[in-house]
Design an enzyme around this catalytic site. Sequence first.
Site, short mmCIF file in Angstrom:
data_model
loop_
_atom_site.label_atom_id
_atom_site.label_comp_id
_atom_site.label_asym_id
_atom_site.label_seq_id
_atom_site.Cartn_x
_atom_site.Cartn_y
_atom_site.Cartn_z
N THR A 151 3.76 -0.54 -2.08
CA THR A 151 2.60 -0.36 -1.22
C THR A 151 2.23 1.12 -1.18
OG1 THR A 151 4.04 -0.23 0.73
CG2 THR A 151 3.12 -2.39 0.18
N ASP A 208 5.67 -4.94 6.89
CA ASP A 208 6.17 -6.31 7.08
C ASP A 208 5.05 -7.32 6.89
OD1 ASP A 208 8.63 -5.17 7.75
OD2 ASP A 208 8.20 -5.20 9.90
#
Length: 328
Positions: free
Chosen positions: A223, A257
């Site tokens: 990410t 998450d």
Amino acid sequence: MRIAVTGSIATDHLMTFPGSFGEQLIAEQLDRVSLSFLVDDLQIRRGGCAANIAFGMGCLGLTPILVGAVGSDFADYRSWLERHGVDCDSVHVSENHHTARFLCTTDEHHNQIASFYTGAMAEARLIELRPVSDRVGGLDLVLISPNDPDAMLRHTDECRQRGIPFAADPSQQLARMADEQIRDLVDGAAYLFSNDYEKGLIEQKTGWSDAEILDRVGVRVTTLGPKGAVIDRAGEPSIQVAPAPEMGKADPTGVGDAFRAGFLSGLAWDLSLERCGQLGNLTATHVLERVGGQEYELGQKAFIERFGAAYGAGAAEEIAGLVHCHHA
């Protein structure tokens, strides 16, 4: 797919500092830092990496299997997760410790300083995956997210022994665990998740180059914050996944998450890796717009519309029959 999400289950204590951490640090005295930050806000929220991920998957319409350790104070939290589609029947309840606590202060630039109290999470090392697998009729993938280090190593080893594909997500435990332990967590993973900073740390601690890691894992997912994500496989061109536009920034806690929740949901629906990354980015954006890792709501119509606006009408049509958000 039957996906087990192992990792921390905690309560988040989230505070906001109205200045910059960097401006409080003296370069010549970093070896003896003594700081106290007067914060403007305190919010107590449900959290923990595994619980956040499972919550996001449940909000998208799946039934993830949550595996972790909690205290006897978990009853209300359990009810909340189960109402959002999470299978909590494999959560271990400690007789001696409280559920873990995450204490985090965020500055005006969204930098964070945090501490984590283990509590009942230390008992996660007692959990066997075989009874979990037997209960649900087999496991197709086990995500090993930040948890008690011994539990992470045990779950990884058991997955290898039983031939269960696993996804490695060491992130918050990279600083604590030894180099050899990080190699044990990563080697042979079907998927490896990290952010761009953690990517470099994984390479530093394992002693493996990016190419060597790609030879040891199936898919490497990194990410990139506001730049989206990149997905790599050995011998294949990188897949660049553009970010999903946000409607504002409230707090970054739990954003990673939520990305994993969206990505794993895409895997469960047998979507392409690019589409999985897009689902991860849009789910993460919803968390960024709220304070707390589980304070967002996914509306079916709005989610599909935002997905289409970010990634095109064809992409939205592809997921429309798969996503089943709890809200209209």
